[in-house]
Design a protein around this motif. Structure first.
Motif, PDB file in Angstrom:
ATOM      1  N   LYS A 125       0.824  -1.204   0.000  1.00 55.31           N
ATOM      2  CA  LYS A 125       0.000   0.000   0.000  1.00 55.31           C
ATOM      3  C   LYS A 125       0.864   1.262   0.000  1.00 55.31           C
ATOM      4  O   LYS A 125       0.343   2.364  -0.069  1.00 55.31           O
ATOM      5  N   GLY A 126       2.173   1.065   0.128  1.00 50.72           N
ATOM      6  CA  GLY A 126       3.074   2.221   0.062  1.00 50.72           C
ATOM      7  C   GLY A 126       3.125   3.036   1.336  1.00 50.72           C
ATOM      8  O   GLY A 126       3.316   4.248   1.286  1.00 50.72           O
ATOM      9  N   ALA A 145      -6.847  -2.935   5.745  1.00 52.24           N
ATOM     10  CA  ALA A 145      -6.330  -2.028   6.783  1.00 52.24           C
ATOM     11  C   ALA A 145      -5.697  -0.798   6.139  1.00 52.24           C
ATOM     12  O   ALA A 145      -5.221  -0.847   5.010  1.00 52.24           O
ATOM     13  N   CYS A 146      -5.695   0.298   6.886  1.00 54.50           N
ATOM     14  CA  CYS A 146      -5.087   1.533   6.382  1.00 54.50           C
ATOM     15  C   CYS A 146      -3.581   1.351   6.210  1.00 54.50           C
ATOM     16  O   CYS A 146      -2.990   0.389   6.692  1.00 54.50           O
ATOM     17  N   LEU A 147      -2.953   2.315   5.584  1.00 54.82           N
ATOM     18  CA  LEU A 147      -1.508   2.296   5.393  1.00 54.82           C
ATOM     19  C   LEU A 147      -0.799   2.383   6.754  1.00 54.82           C
ATOM     20  O   LEU A 147      -1.076   3.279   7.534  1.00 54.82           O
ATOM     21  N   GLY A 148       0.091   1.448   6.992  1.00 57.37           N
ATOM     22  CA  GLY A 148       0.878   1.479   8.221  1.00 57.37           C
ATOM     23  C   GLY A 148       0.098   1.087   9.452  1.00 57.37           C
ATOM     24  O   GLY A 148       0.455   1.473  10.569  1.00 57.37           O
ATOM     25  N   CYS A 149      -0.964   0.288   9.297  1.00 58.63           N
ATOM     26  CA  CYS A 149      -1.834  -0.092  10.412  1.00 58.63           C
ATOM     27  C   CYS A 149      -1.082  -0.929  11.446  1.00 58.63           C
ATOM     28  O   CYS A 149      -0.574  -2.006  11.149  1.00 58.63           O
ATOM     29  N   PRO A 179      -0.375   1.445  17.168  1.00 57.67           N
ATOM     30  CA  PRO A 179      -0.713   2.772  16.667  1.00 57.67           C
ATOM     31  C   PRO A 179      -1.705   2.732  15.507  1.00 57.67           C
ATOM     32  O   PRO A 179      -1.681   1.819  14.680  1.00 57.67           O
ATOM     33  N   CYS A 180      -2.560   3.741  15.468  1.00 63.98           N
ATOM     34  CA  CYS A 180      -3.531   3.910  14.399  1.00 63.98           C
ATOM     35  C   CYS A 180      -3.186   5.215  13.684  1.00 63.98           C
ATOM     36  O   CYS A 180      -3.478   6.300  14.208  1.00 63.98           O
ATOM     37  N   PRO A 181      -2.520   5.148  12.533  1.00 62.26           N
ATOM     38  CA  PRO A 181      -2.070   6.374  11.865  1.00 62.26           C
ATOM     39  C   PRO A 181      -3.220   7.360  11.636  1.00 62.26           C
ATOM     40  O   PRO A 181      -3.044   8.572  11.815  1.00 62.26           O
TER      41      PRO A 181
END
Lengths: 564, 331
Positions: A544-545, B29-33, B220-222
């Motif tokens: 996802k980058g 999931a979001c980026l960096g989840c 953490p949740c970005p």
């Protein structure tokens, strides 16, 4: 996957999320990008210590040595005498203490000597073009070896009876003859046609060489002592530093004196003073315009000798008078009885150039029986008159081509780009060999662009632990005698521990961090997991980058690239 | 390598990864989840012989977008409030069948600290052989970042906005680990995604115990915390090294382990990376007071659990994440 079947009750065929390519969300992608380690960029020989230390750390000692000698064929020698700018550049210096690169280099060189590993080079083809190399010091040896690696036939001439050149005037407590012999002899066995006792201008002539060979590399070094006098006065029994050293190396004698002042701040001056001390002269002084190396010293105003050698000389009782100039020789008849010194410093003038300034009212007298200048040498013009044209050095361009003479190359001391160290001579030889090979193939020479070294900020220091630097054992002063090396090679356990300290700047160390930390399992690990090449692949179908892998990469090997 | 070869290699690599892949790519999931990462690490450490009861929450949503599932182990979606009860039932049923498959309960902080709390407490009290993992991202992220019992003091959420009267959340973060440990269970621990090896050790420890065990993983949740996805690990690490998120182990209610902090970072290092604390850096006496308050809370933790490292320890906050060539850290 067939289309999901929707019936009353919300029944669906099972499917996995893998059919959904989250990679389409991405606006930037992680890529593996090798970046130069600072040790690599600053090495005058062009070594990439990061690369061979990685091999060594992975347990491949011989491969490490082969990587090392693919650039520098004299690691046991340079590991002993090089001032190691690599360690000043080392990013680990910003963390705890720089990696002892020179000790690892020396260990690998010694290991190759002990094991008798042959140099990784094949014999040239019978019809390969022949190149002559004049001078068998570090520059000549390096050039000959690299020409051989490029597939040329090489003839190596030296005026001396054996190969080594300037290496042979480095005292044995720093560089034993046995080490020079072991490394140089194995190097000469690679297929170099070695012809000793051939002096340029006497036995061989440049015109003939240029007619006979496709190209000629001049690595003649500097042999003539620079003229030295104080206000036009020179002592009657003047001994010159390099000659005293040569005499010591040959017959083990030095001029008799109670007290000696050596003039100069380079390695010759420091070597000489330590030899004099070892020969039993109680009072040995060094007088130098420059300052002692220290954190505040200006780059142009510091003694050129290797700092650790200066330190050891002081330990041995050599008295260094830094920032002093000689104003006058005190003579009784024509015999020196002392010198008048004056405080001096290099100060920037109006144009910002460093200029020596003497300070009136700071004169002091030093009583000595001998003054030995060790202020450097210049090129011996014999046989090179037509090329030198009255100049004190050979003018070369960035590829070591002698200006205005096609097919003629030069390197090492005695040419305009000489770095004044064994290591830079090795680098000159290698670069000239590359240029010669490219020229003979009829190719243009590539531009000399070096990509910027990776800075400490680009690493992630969280993933490293402070580790003490493994220092080479240094003999206590009372045990230091001329024939025994002052510093000892690391033992294998120390060398391995030292290699482990490398931060692997700009290159993958297969630590599994990216593989472990990717929230989307978009970093895949290869099965045949090498330890020095990145064994990971990005799965761009799902990546996802987010950039987590790049931020957390300890080595700065992952970079995010815009993708829109 | 041609494009087709490359595709074939990737396809092969995806199935040949030398680790257990209980949750696969393609989840939403979001980026960096942090939660996605923590889940993967837990499942990897557990291995395939598990069944999961998953409370409503981000994890449930992003892993199972109809009609797909990222799970490759038996997985059941419970309600928000009854994960503990569902897991207990699954465990009892398996026991009745004579099966030894370990049951896990996954829930967020909302489903653990607040909504599912009584079911959790009951499960612990009845002594079910379940490992309950709480992925703590300190608010109801799935529904739009509402405060939960786990939201730290002074943090901004959509239901605890900073303004003239208050600087973000008025109350303190609930001390869930002490409450859970008070059930006298064999093992309860806190962990952080910044320390994967530590998570693995704790999961393996819990898996080996027969009886109720509990793990809360700071994730953490970005989106909800307001930091870049690339900083998830950095933020989690600073939560630990500042002392705000002590990594501790409790057995039968007694403290048995704590990860020492080698160099404590000021809490502001942690807070300033996150927009949910941005108001604390305004030129305002209340903001300054709350900053000092949060520092005092961190200092309290450091003192209470004696978190100061006595010299360099390979298991402290700086030593525990050390990597070496060849990836032996994760072996």
């Amino acid at each position: 996957m067939s289309s999901p079947l929707f019936t009353r009750g919300g029944f669906a065929l099972p499917g996995t999320t893998s059919q959904f390519k989250t990679g389409t969300w991405r606006v930037q992608q992680p890529i593996h990008r090798h970046r130069n380690a600072p040790c690599h960029n600053v090495c005058p020989a062009g070594e990439d210590p990061q690369a061979y230390i990685a091999e060594f750390d992975a347990g491949h000692i011989r491969a490490a040595w082969e990587t090392l000698v693919s650039i520098n064929p004299l690691p046991a020698i340079t590991g002993r005498v090089c001032p190691h700018p690599c360690e000043s550049g080392c990013n680990r210096g910003d963390y705890d203490a720089p990696v002892a690169i020179h000790s690892i280099e020396r260990f690998l060189g010694d290991q190759a000597i002990a094991e008798g590993w042959p140099y990784p080079v094949g014999k040239p083809a019978a019809d390969a073009q022949a190149v002559a190399v004049v001078g068998a010091g570090p520059a000549g040896l390096s050039c000959a070896y690299h020409l051989l690696r490029q597939g040329h036939q090489v003839t190596l001439y030296t005026a001396l009876g054996e190969a080594g050149g300037t290496l042979r005037v480095i005292p044995g407590y720093r560089l034993p003859d046995s080490v020079i012999d072991a490394e140089v002899e194995r190097l000469l066995q690679t297929g170099i046609d070695f012809r000793p006792g051939q002096r340029l201008g006497r036995d061989i002539h440049l015109d003939e060489l240029r007619g006979e060979y496709a190209a000629v590399f001049l690595a003649v070094g500097t042999q003539d002592p620079r003229d030295w006098s104080v206000g036009g006065v020179t002592p009657r029994d003047l001994h010159v530093g390099l000659n005293v050293l040569k005499e010591w190396m040959a017959v083990g004698s030095v001029p008799q004196a109670e007290s000696v002042a050596v003039v100069g701040g380079g390695n010759t001056a420091v070597d000489l003073s330590r030899i004099l001390k070892r020969a039993g002269i109680p009072d040995v002084h060094i007088i130098t315009h420059n300052g002692l190396p220290g954190p505040d010293s200006l780059p142009g105003d510091v003694m050129r000798a290797v700092p650790r050698e200066i330190e050891q000389a002081v330990e041995e009782g050599v008295q260094i008078h830094a920032h002093r100039g000689i104003r006058r020789l005190l003579l009784r008849g024509e015999q020196v009885v002392g010198v008048e010194m004056v405080h001096m410093k290099k100060l920037p003038d109006a144009s910002g150039q460093l200029k020596r300034t003497a300070f009136e009212g700071t004169e002091t007298l030093l009583h000595v029986d001998q003054v030995i200048p060790a202020i450097g040498q210049t090129i011996d013009p014999a046989g090179l008159e037509a090329i030198l044209n009255g100049s004190a050095y050979l003018k070369v361009d960035e590829w070591r081509r002698v200006e205005g003479h096609a097919g003629l190359f030069a390197g090492g001391d005695g040419c305009s780009r000489g770095g004044g160290t064994v290591t830079s001579a090795v680098g000159d030889g290698r670069e000239a060999a590359e240029a010669i090979a490219a020229t003979l193939r009829g190719e243009g020479l590539p531009g000399k662009t070096v990509s910027e070294a990776i800075a400490f900020d680009a690493l992630n220091p969280h993933y490293f632990e402070p580790l003490p630097r493994n220092e080479q054992h240094i003999l206590p002063v009372e045990e230091r005698i001329a024939e025994v090396e002052t510093e000892q090679t690391l033992d294998p356990a120390q060398a391995k521990a030292e290699a482990r300290r490398c931060l692997s700047c700009g290159n993958c160390m297969s630590c599994d961090n990216c593989w472990t930390l990717c929230p989307d399992s978009a970093v895949l690990r290869l099965q045949d997991k090498g330890a020095t090449e990145a064994p990971y692949r990005f799965d761009y179908d799902y990546c996802k980058g987010c950039g987590l892998c790049a931020y957390e990469c300890p080595c700065g090997f992952i970079t995010m690239k815009e993708e829109l | 390598m041609t494009d087709t070869d490359d595709k074939a290699l990737l396809k092969q690599l995806r199935v040949e990864q030398p680790r257990f892949q209980g949750i696969v790519s393609g989840h939403r999931a979001c980026l960096g989840c942090g939660e996605a990462l923590a889940t993967r690490l837990v499942v990897e450490a557990c291995g395939p012989d598990i069944m999961i009861a998953n409370a409503t929450g981000c994890l449930e949503i992003f892993t199972t977008p109809w009609p797909e599932s990222a799970w490759r182990v038996p997985w059941l979606h419970s309600l928000f409030e009854n994960t503990g009860a569902i897991a207990a039932g699954m465990e009892a049923a398996l026991k009745a069948q004579g099966k030894s498959t370990k049951v896990l309960a996954f829930a967020g902080d909302g489903g653990t600290f607040d909504i599912g709390f009584q079911a959790l407490s009951g499960m612990l009290e009845r002594g079910h052989d379940v490992l309950y993992v709480c992925f703590d991202n300190e608010a109801y992220m799935n529904t739009g970042i509402q405060r939960s019992g786990s939201t730290p003091h002074a943090a901004m959420t959509t239901t605890s906005p900073p303004g003239k009267v208050r600087m973000g959340k008025r109350h303190l973060k609930k001390d869930i680990i002490s409450i859970v440990a008070a059930h006298h269970i064999p093992y309860a621990a806190t962990a952080s995604v910044a320390y994967p090896s530590d998570i693995r050790q704790k999961v393996r420890r819990a898996m080996a115990i027969e009886g109720p065990t509990f793990l809360v993983i700071h994730s953490p949740c970005p989106l909800g915390w307001g930091h870049d996805g690339s900083l998830s690990i950095e933020v989690a690490r600073l939560a630990v090294t500042s002392g705000l998120m002590p990594l501790i182990e409790l057995e039968r209610g007694e403290l048995t382990g704590a990860m020492p902090i080698r160099t404590p970072h000021p809490v502001s290092d942690y807070l300033k990376l996150q927009k949910r604390f941005a108001h604390l850096f305004a030129d305002d006496p209340k903001a300054r007071e709350e900053l000092v308050h949060l520092q005092a809370l961190a200092d309290y933790n450091i003192e209470k659990f004696a978190l100061h490292s006595l010299g360099d320890d390979p298991q402290d906050t700086d030593g525990a994440d050390t990597v070496t060539r060849g990836g032996m850290r994760y072996a």
